[in-house]
Design an enzyme around this catalytic site. Structure first.
Site, short mmCIF file in Angstrom:
data_model
loop_
_atom_site.label_atom_id
_atom_site.label_comp_id
_atom_site.label_asym_id
_atom_site.label_seq_id
_atom_site.Cartn_x
_atom_site.Cartn_y
_atom_site.Cartn_z
N HIS A 147 10.50 63.24 14.27
CA HIS A 147 9.39 63.87 13.56
C HIS A 147 9.53 63.63 12.06
CE1 HIS A 147 6.05 66.52 13.22
NE2 HIS A 147 6.71 67.61 12.86
N HIS A 193 9.05 73.51 10.47
CA HIS A 193 7.67 73.51 9.96
C HIS A 193 7.04 74.87 10.22
CE1 HIS A 193 6.95 68.86 9.79
NE2 HIS A 193 7.41 69.35 8.65
N ASP A 213 7.50 68.90 18.07
CA ASP A 213 6.71 67.83 17.45
C ASP A 213 7.53 66.55 17.41
OD1 ASP A 213 5.05 69.94 17.04
OD2 ASP A 213 4.96 69.77 14.85
N HIS A 217 11.92 72.88 14.96
CA HIS A 217 12.07 72.34 13.60
C HIS A 217 11.47 73.31 12.60
CE1 HIS A 217 8.08 71.09 14.86
NE2 HIS A 217 7.77 70.75 13.63
N HIS A 243 0.19 71.53 21.56
CA HIS A 243 0.14 71.20 20.13
C HIS A 243 -1.03 70.26 19.84
CE1 HIS A 243 1.68 70.01 16.12
NE2 HIS A 243 2.37 71.13 16.17
N ASP A 294 4.25 76.05 11.32
CA ASP A 294 3.59 76.43 12.58
C ASP A 294 4.61 76.68 13.70
OD1 ASP A 294 3.97 73.62 12.26
OD2 ASP A 294 2.67 73.20 13.96
ZN LIG Z 1 3.74 71.52 14.66
ZN LIG Z 2 6.05 69.70 12.74
#
Ligand SMILES: [Zn+2]
Ligand SMILES: [Zn+2]
Length: 262
Positions: free
Chosen positions: A95, A20, A166, A18, A224, A22
């Site tokens: 998520h 994001h 996530d 995804h 994570h 990180d």
């Molecule tokens: Zn993450």
């Molecule tokens: Zn995320």
């Protein structure tokens, strides 16, 4: 990757879960490092909507020359990639932003070769044996045809590795992780913070363990984990109460994953 000795010149596919930071901000550095090392082979990147624009923005704004072609595929669920030896499936995660969980599934391998059967059928040792092992029929000097199934055992299952990215727990993930040899599942917060985990689109160790158990996975690795936990053994304990074959991910962790028995 340098320290792990993974290699920058190999055939490589990158699957993004995804958009994001990180999970995607490592890409620009990776692309630049590969270029500095004169990678030539095509690099394939798969990910949800937005990944194309992101990679285009990197190549248009960051001043370095890519030495290799980059092929970006924006994908949705289901079979997203097929190779001779394996397939990759995706399913939507649950998520804060649209995301994908992935399953890498090896195709079945040919059955075990039985030399005694080949000998009994009069197949001379050598190239004809290799052809049979590879799954092709062979013709003997006297004209008889020997088929691979006459000298091979039944096909042997490949391995299945599932990576959640996530996500909150979801039925989709249980289905994706069905009979996985390894489930790599996020566990951002410990069980005491279940409400916070749900608010932020994450899971706790018990939830990851429940998914592993319901799916009939063989092993679970938690990853994570929030930086708030200096010692993550609390999270490991919480998961192991439900699914004993659980480990914590760590940098450079190597896992030996045997082929499942047929
Ligand atoms: Zn993450
Ligand atoms: Zn995320």
């Amino acid at each position: 990757m340098i320290q792990a000795g993974v290699g920058f010149h190999r055939k490589t596919k990158i699957f993004i879960t995804h958009m994001h930071g990180d999970h995607i901000l490592g890409l620009p550095g990776l692309l630049q490092t590969m270029s500095l090392l004169d990678r030539e082979k095509k690099l394939e990147i798969y990910g949800p909507q937005g990944i194309k624009a992101f990679v285009e923005a990197i190549s248009q704004t960051v001043r370095f020359t890519l030495t290799f072609p980059v092929q970006v595929s924006e994908i949705e669920a289901d079979l997203v990639c097929e190779e001779k030896e394996y397939e990759v499936y995706a399913t939507p995660s649950n998520h804060m932003t649209p995301g994908l969980a992935y399953a890498l599934t090896e195709k079945p391998r040919p059955g075990r070769f039985h030399p005694e059967k080949a000998k009994a059928l009069g197949v001379p040792e050598g190239p004809l044996w290799s052809k049979l092992q590879g799954g092709s029929s062979v013709k003997l000097p006297d004209g008889r045809i020997v088929k691979p199934e006459m000298v091979l055992g039944s096909p042997r299952p490949g391995r299945k590795i599932v990576y959640t990215g996530d996500t909150r727990p979801s039925e989709n993930l249980v289905k994706l992780a069905e009979n996985a040899d390894l489930l790599i599942h996020e566990a951002t917060f410990d069980d005491e913070m279940m409400e916070r985990a749900s608010e932020d689109g994450h899971s706790t160790p018990s939830q990851a363990a429940e998914t592993a158990k319901e799916a009939g996975a063989k092993r679970l690795v938690l990853t994570h984990i929030s930086a708030r936990y200096k010692d993550a053994s609390l999270l490991l304990d919480q998961a192991r109460k439900i699914f004993s074959n659980t480990e914590l991910a760590e940098d450079f962790l190597k896992i030996d994953l045997p082929f499942p028995e047929a």
